[in-house]
Design a protein around this motif. Structure first.
Motif, short mmCIF file in Angstrom:
data_model
loop_
_atom_site.label_atom_id
_atom_site.label_comp_id
_atom_site.label_asym_id
_atom_site.label_seq_id
_atom_site.Cartn_x
_atom_site.Cartn_y
_atom_site.Cartn_z
N ASP A 104 -12.22 73.60 19.57
CA ASP A 104 -12.63 74.77 20.45
C ASP A 104 -11.52 75.58 21.49
O ASP A 104 -10.62 74.72 21.71
CB ASP A 104 -13.76 74.47 21.43
N ASP A 105 -11.90 76.76 21.68
CA ASP A 105 -10.72 77.58 22.42
C ASP A 105 -10.85 77.57 23.96
O ASP A 105 -10.35 78.22 24.60
CB ASP A 105 -10.18 78.57 21.79
N SER A 106 -12.00 77.07 24.45
CA SER A 106 -12.32 77.14 25.68
C SER A 106 -11.53 75.89 26.80
O SER A 106 -11.53 74.70 26.21
CB SER A 106 -13.91 76.80 26.02
N ARG A 107 -11.02 76.42 27.67
CA ARG A 107 -10.35 75.49 28.41
C ARG A 107 -11.01 74.34 28.99
O ARG A 107 -10.94 73.25 29.03
CB ARG A 107 -9.63 76.11 29.65
N ALA A 108 -12.42 74.51 29.34
CA ALA A 108 -13.24 73.46 29.98
C ALA A 108 -13.66 72.49 28.85
O ALA A 108 -14.28 71.46 29.13
CB ALA A 108 -14.58 74.10 30.22
N ILE A 109 -13.65 73.01 27.46
CA ILE A 109 -14.08 71.90 26.36
C ILE A 109 -12.95 71.27 25.56
O ILE A 109 -12.68 70.07 25.45
CB ILE A 109 -14.92 72.69 25.30
N ALA A 110 -11.61 72.14 25.37
CA ALA A 110 -10.71 71.72 24.43
C ALA A 110 -9.25 71.53 25.04
O ALA A 110 -8.45 70.93 24.52
CB ALA A 110 -10.65 72.15 23.23
N GLY A 111 -9.15 72.20 26.37
CA GLY A 111 -7.79 72.18 27.01
C GLY A 111 -7.43 70.66 27.51
O GLY A 111 -8.24 70.02 27.64
N LEU A 112 -6.23 70.67 27.62
CA LEU A 112 -5.51 69.51 28.28
C LEU A 112 -6.14 69.23 29.57
O LEU A 112 -6.43 70.22 30.33
CB LEU A 112 -4.07 69.58 28.31
N PRO A 113 -6.03 68.15 30.18
CA PRO A 113 -6.75 67.82 31.61
C PRO A 113 -5.77 68.29 32.60
O PRO A 113 -5.35 67.33 33.33
CB PRO A 113 -7.05 66.52 31.49
N TYR A 126 -4.77 65.03 22.38
CA TYR A 126 -4.47 64.83 23.81
C TYR A 126 -4.99 63.81 24.51
O TYR A 126 -4.47 63.17 25.30
CB TYR A 126 -4.88 66.32 24.58
N ASP A 127 -6.00 63.01 23.53
CA ASP A 127 -6.42 61.71 24.05
C ASP A 127 -5.13 60.84 24.16
O ASP A 127 -4.85 59.81 25.11
CB ASP A 127 -7.47 61.08 23.51
#
Length: 349
Positions: free
Chosen positions: A130-139, A74-75
């Motif tokens: 990670d499957d956490s939105r705060a850690i690995a989700g798109l911005p 995603y970066d």
């Protein structure tokens, strides 16, 4: 370094706390430093490992291939950061001639106390995904701020956010749960990881393209500008160099003399080894040629390019993996041990 020492080093990394800091992990430079420290915790060969990427990162951290894989996806897609393009032939070469020994690797997946079998050291588990939105989700919030979505666009953006969590889970599920001690095992891990990333891109593809199609020209311009804004806000203020995974390939010469000295191959084995050498050379050529589109201007176009690049990587890995399997099928146990020692004897970069 013994397994217990590697395990202790992994958990004592100076960036250990940073692995729980979503803001810091969004910084490619910080992730590179974390991956480098973790990669070298289990290596005995010197300051920098020979499988180091041009920007300082490592494709292999113990048994894990492509640390922070989802972040790199995603970066590049959203921010245009080129860390994704550091991966290439060097990583395949490290898959064939692994830099770690048995004791080194077991430290990365050492079981914890209280009966938690196969628990990973904290840094490795965070680098996997990670499957956490705060850690690995798109911005998603930053995208929303840029495009100021209508109600219909907001629904499409929410779908993209949900897809990003699903994509992260696919990559997380491809994390190694066992240590691969041989070249066939490492290339299998590598192929599985690339396959998971291809699946993750496929999950993101439709919602990202649908969202982009709903935007008007001004919104598209602001969405596209996120990459330039991000670069201007970065500490370096400079566009990253484009290595496309081909830096210093010449330095990774095929260790023909070392193979001959260690294995004393028969004619049949020498033929299989020659096939492996040719497959590796073809993989290098294929990856070098598959660098088109690095400077794609829009997020959907960059996602398209990641899909193509990952497919090229998979095409490069498959024949090498088959050739490695064929070689191993001809080797005695002692020859296999000798083959696995080649990568550990390479000098530090």
């Amino acid at each position: 370094m013994k397994a217990a020492s590697v395990y202790s080093a992994m958990n004592a990394l100076p960036h250990g706390r940073a692995l729980h800091n979503a803001g810091l992990l969004s910084n490619p430079a910080a992730r590179t430093q974390i991956a480098a420290a973790a990669a070298l915790a289990g290596w005995h060969g010197g300051h920098d490992g020979w499988w180091r990427h041009g920007h300082g990162g490592y494709g292999w951290v113990g048994p894990l291939f492509w640390p922070f894989a989802y972040y790199d996806l995603y970066d590049y897609t959203i921010w245009g950061d080129h860390g994704f393009w550091d991966y290439g032939y060097r990583d395949i070469y490290a898959g064939i001639f692994g830099p770690y020994g048995h004791d080194d690797l077991s430290g990365y997946l050492a079981p914890r106390r209280y009966g938690h079998r196969h628990a990973t050291a904290v840094p490795l588990s965070r680098m996997c995904g990670d499957d956490s939105r705060a850690i690995a989700g798109l911005p998603i919030d930053q995208i929303a701020h840029a495009i100021e979505p209508t109600e219909a666009q907001r629904a499409a953006l929410d779908e993209l956010g949900t897809a990003s969590i699903q994509a992260a889970r696919v990559i997380l599920d491809a994390c190694p749960t066992q240590v691969a001690l041989t070249a066939p095992g490492r290339l299998a891990v590598m192929q599985q990881r690339i396959g998971a990333m291809i699946s993750a891109v496929a999950i993101l593809w439709t919602p990202l393209h649908q969202l982009y199609a709903l935007l008007d020209d001004k919104q598209k311009a602001r969405f596209n500008a996120l990459a330039e804004d991000h670069r201007q806000a970065s500490a370096s203020k400079a566009a990253p160099s484009r290595t496309c995974g081909v830096e210093q390939v010449v330095a990774l010469d095929w260790p023909a003399d070392e193979i001959e000295k260690r294995l004393h191959p028969s004619d049949t084995q020498r033929t299989a080894l020659d096939t492996l050498r040719d497959a590796a050379a073809n993989a290098a050529d294929l990856l070098k040629a598959g660098c088109e589109g690095v400077d794609a201007a829009t997020p959907p176009a960059r996602l398209d390019v990641t899909a193509k690049r990952l497919e090229v990587m998979l095409q490069a890995i498959r024949p090498v993996r088959k050739a490695v399997d064929d070689v191993y099928g001809t080797l005695s146990d002692e020859q296999k041990t000798q083959f696995e020692g080649i990568g550990r004897q390479r000098p530090a970069s």
